[in-house]
Motif scaffolding. Structure first.
Motif, PDB file in Angstrom:
ATOM      1  N   ALA A 193      25.501 -15.229  -1.620  1.00 21.02           N
ATOM      2  CA  ALA A 193      26.772 -14.983  -0.935  1.00 21.02           C
ATOM      3  C   ALA A 193      27.817 -14.435  -1.900  1.00 21.02           C
ATOM      4  CB  ALA A 193      27.268 -16.282  -0.296  1.00 21.02           C
ATOM      5  N   ASP A 221      17.945 -16.014  -0.188  1.00 15.68           N
ATOM      6  CA  ASP A 221      18.817 -15.123   0.568  1.00 15.68           C
ATOM      7  C   ASP A 221      19.957 -15.877   1.241  1.00 15.68           C
ATOM      8  OD1 ASP A 221      17.406 -12.795  -0.022  1.00 15.68           O
ATOM      9  OD2 ASP A 221      15.927 -13.220   1.519  1.00 15.68           O
ATOM     10  N   GLN A 222      19.773 -17.199   1.445  1.00 12.50           N
ATOM     11  CA  GLN A 222      20.791 -18.014   2.094  1.00 12.50           C
ATOM     12  C   GLN A 222      21.578 -18.850   1.097  1.00 12.50           C
ATOM     13  OE1 GLN A 222      20.958 -17.413   5.322  1.00 12.50           O
ATOM     14  NE2 GLN A 222      19.092 -16.166   5.229  1.00 12.50           N
ATOM     15  N   SER A 223      21.434 -18.555  -0.195  1.00  9.01           N
ATOM     16  CA  SER A 223      22.044 -19.381  -1.235  1.00  9.01           C
ATOM     17  C   SER A 223      23.477 -18.950  -1.520  1.00  9.01           C
ATOM     18  CB  SER A 223      21.230 -19.295  -2.525  1.00  9.01           C
ATOM     19  OG  SER A 223      21.273 -17.975  -3.043  1.00  9.01           O
ATOM     20  N   THR A 269      16.024 -24.131  -0.594  1.00 11.85           N
ATOM     21  CA  THR A 269      16.626 -23.171   0.318  1.00 11.85           C
ATOM     22  C   THR A 269      16.120 -21.772   0.018  1.00 11.85           C
ATOM     23  OG1 THR A 269      18.732 -22.306   1.150  1.00 11.85           O
ATOM     24  CG2 THR A 269      18.604 -22.780  -1.192  1.00 11.85           C
ATOM     25  N   ASP A 270      16.135 -20.945   1.010  1.00 13.43           N
ATOM     26  CA  ASP A 270      15.785 -19.535   0.810  1.00 13.43           C
ATOM     27  C   ASP A 270      16.867 -18.894  -0.049  1.00 13.43           C
ATOM     28  OD1 ASP A 270      15.160 -16.873   0.962  1.00 13.43           O
ATOM     29  OD2 ASP A 270      14.619 -16.938   3.085  1.00 13.43           O
ATOM     30  N   SER A 283      24.070 -21.141   4.275  1.00 14.45           N
ATOM     31  CA  SER A 283      23.735 -20.840   5.676  1.00 14.45           C
ATOM     32  C   SER A 283      22.270 -21.165   5.888  1.00 14.45           C
ATOM     33  CB  SER A 283      24.016 -19.363   5.997  1.00 14.45           C
ATOM     34  OG  SER A 283      23.238 -18.522   5.177  1.00 14.45           O
ATOM     35  N   GLY A 284      21.838 -21.203   7.118  1.00 10.84           N
ATOM     36  CA  GLY A 284      20.446 -21.535   7.400  1.00 10.84           C
ATOM     37  C   GLY A 284      20.226 -23.036   7.425  1.00 10.84           C
ATOM     38  N   PRO A 305      22.555 -24.157  -0.545  1.00 10.03           N
ATOM     39  CA  PRO A 305      22.553 -23.325   0.667  1.00 10.03           C
ATOM     40  C   PRO A 305      23.954 -23.188   1.253  1.00 10.03           C
ATOM     41  CG  PRO A 305      21.788 -25.529   1.193  1.00 10.03           C
ATOM     42  CD  PRO A 305      22.037 -25.519  -0.280  1.00 10.03           C
TER      43      PRO A 305
END
Length: 573
Positions: free
Chosen positions: A400, A394-396, A391-392, A383-384, A381
């Motif tokens: 990024a 989308d936040q990996s 982890t989601d 963020s989040g 992760p």
């Protein structure tokens, strides 16, 4: 040999300057009794003039400086006339003698009898029928590849995502490694990534089977002959078509196959065009996306992609011929057409296995390594509030890194981090595009909800039954090659799981034009920069300058072509 010795009219006579030096050499050799006893002196003199180093060393040892000086003097006299091609001139004169002798003793029929190969070639290599026949055969190859092998793809997918995954989860549970990040690595990283590529092995086996039949039968040489006229329009000749045919299997050996071309200009131009021949590594991507968005027209879409690659190669060849390579004429083309023969089971299987095993080796090295790296970036992760391996996506870290490239692809209709990441990893190996998409579009919990506890015996029975069912479906699909669909009327399942996730992702990134964006994505995959191994091969064969021309040029061409497909499609829709 005795007849030739007794009949002076049958002795080969060379040009007067050569005959004079032969006589002088024979006199010098005759002064050495040991040489005269061991060799026919005229034959020995001929071998010395033709440059036989082994015999020359022995003659110098036995004959001494007298013979050496005579030989050097003869060579010095003949050099102004023949240069370094004295041996070629002597061989040519021998062939002329043999040809003259054959004409005297042979009676040839006024019309040579036609062999079976000749009769077939009158049709297959016909000026007007040759290319349509070639395209028809390629159509059969791709229908066999997509339709007939499709049931086996579903079977392998079911085995890997079902029993194999279940067995691995159970094994990890027994060893105390289940339920944590290591299980996620094995299931979501290794099996989902590598297994997602291995499901396409039946497709590759079908492709290599068809190509092996064409090669073993002798047809591929005819394809090069038929394409010679088209190659000439590109400033090349039919011999350049052979590396391009190899390119349909893999770009790397196709680039190395350009070594068979004598002219460096031909090698470079062919090397620039070879990557547009869609390699087998791209085929899994075509099959996956075509099955999601164009299930009823998958074969036609894939065949159209292969033709598009050929058309782009033709257009680029014409452009380069008139610009960078406009000052040099193409080399002449000479090709011996082998007789047609019946392909052997051993030969066909050997070709299939060699090519497929190379794909499998790549699966357990490059693809495995890349899948683990992708899983690691997806599990990390940035963020989040998620933790490692929980982890989601989308936040990996992968989201990024991939997100940096999304503005580049946004005008093409697939400007999401998922597709951008898949294209980035595709530079490692084009098969990795599939494994990356399977990982990033993973739908958690979809399989677990439907999972039913089974025994190993039940799993093995299900695997065997699935194989029999896939074989039956493949046999029913065979008539579809000629347009007869025996499977018509079967209900098509609604998209869910991976299929639904990919369709939703493309729809979201394209503003509701998912199918159009998918087509632009396929065109981009077809044309963009080849894998890093192919790039390394291009650097080795053609130098860094042409390597960068290939990398940057293909990316720009792919981007522009995908832009035209998507934005042009939106304009007309």
């Amino acid at each position: 040999m005795t007849t030739l010795a007794l009949n002076p009219s049958l002795r080969i006579t060379y040009a007067p300057p050569i005959e004079e030096e032969l006589t002088r050499l024979i006199d010098a050799l005759g002064q050495c009794p040991e040489l005269a006893a061991r060799y026919p002196l005229r034959w020995l003199a001929i071998q010395l003039l033709e440059g036989d180093d082994v015999l020359r060393a022995e003659v110098e040892r036995l004959g001494g400086p007298l013979v050496t000086q005579a030989l050097e003097k003869s060579l010095a006299i003949l050099e102004p006339t023949y240069g370094e091609d004295l041996d070629v001139a002597m061989v040519d004169q021998r062939y002329r003698f043999v040809n003259h002798l054959a004409q005297r003793v042979l009676t040839r029929p006024s019309t040579p009898p036609l062999t079976m190969s000749d009769r077939i070639d009158r049709i297959v290599t016909n000026r007007w029928l040759g290319i349509p026949i070639f395209l028809a055969l390629m159509w059969i190859v791709f229908k066999l590849t997509t339709d007939v092998s499709g049931p086996f793809v579903d079977w392998v997918d079911g085995v890997l995502s079902g029993p194999v995954s279940n067995w691995m989860v159970a094994l990890l549970g027994l060893t105390g490694l289940g339920g944590g990040w290591f299980e996620s690595l094995v299931i979501d990283g290794v099996i989902a990534g590598v297994g997602g590529v291995l499901v396409f092995v039946p497709i590759l086996l079908s492709l290599y089977f068809a190509l092996a039949l064409l090669e073993d039968s002798g047809y591929m040489a005819r394809a090069a002959f038929v394409m010679d006229r088209l190659m000439h329009s590109l400033g090349l000749h039919g011999k350049s078509f052979l590396p391009m045919i190899v390119g349909f299997g893999c770009t790397v050996p196709a680039i190395y196959a350009t070594r068979t071309l004598e002219n460096r200009r031909d090698r470079i131009l062919t090397g620039l065009l070879v990557p547009f021949m869609s390699c087998s590594a791209r085929l899994p991507v075509y099959v996956l996306i075509a099955a999601v968005f164009f299930p009823a027209l998958a074969g036609q879409v894939i065949f159209g992609l292969y033709l598009t690659g050929i058309l782009f190669a033709i257009a680029l060849g014409l452009l380069l011929k008139r610009t960078l390579f406009g000052n040099e004429p193409p080399s002449p083309f000479v090709l011996e057409l082998p007789p047609y023969r019946l392909p052997t089971l051993r030969g066909v299987w050997q070709q299939m296995w060699e090519r497929t095993s190379a794909f499998l080796r790549k699966a357990w090295t490059i693809i495995l390594g890349t899948s683990i790296v992708v899983w690691l970036l997806l599990a990390l992760p940035v963020s989040g509030e998620g933790s490692f391996a929980d982890t989601d996506v989308d936040q990996s870290a992968f989201a990024a890194v991939s997100g940096v490239m999304t503005p580049v692809f946004a005008p093409l209709g697939f400007g999401s981090w998922e597709t951008s990441g898949a294209l980035l990893t595709g530079f490692v190996a084009k098969e990795v595009v599939v494994s990356t998409m399977i990982q990033v579009y993973n739908v958690p919990g979809a399989e677990e909800e439907e999972a039913v506890a089974t025994t190993v015996g039940e799993d093995l029975l299900a695997i065997g039954g699935g194989l029999l069912s896939a074989t039956g479906d493949a046999l029913k699909a065979l008539p579809s090659i000629i347009g007869i669909n025996l499977a018509e009327g079967e209900d098509e399942q609604a998209p869910d799981g991976l299929t639904g996730a990919i369709r939703t992702g493309f729809d979201a990134s394209s503003g509701g034009h998912g199918a159009l964006a998918a087509l632009a994505f396929l065109v981009f995959v077809l044309l963009y920069t080849p894998c890093m191994v192919a790039v390394a091969a291009a650097r080795q064969e053609f130098g860094s300058r042409w390597m960068w021309v290939s990398i940057i040029g293909q990316f720009v061409i792919a981007w522009l072509a995908a832009l035209i497909v998507f934005q042009g499609g939106r304009f007309f829709l």
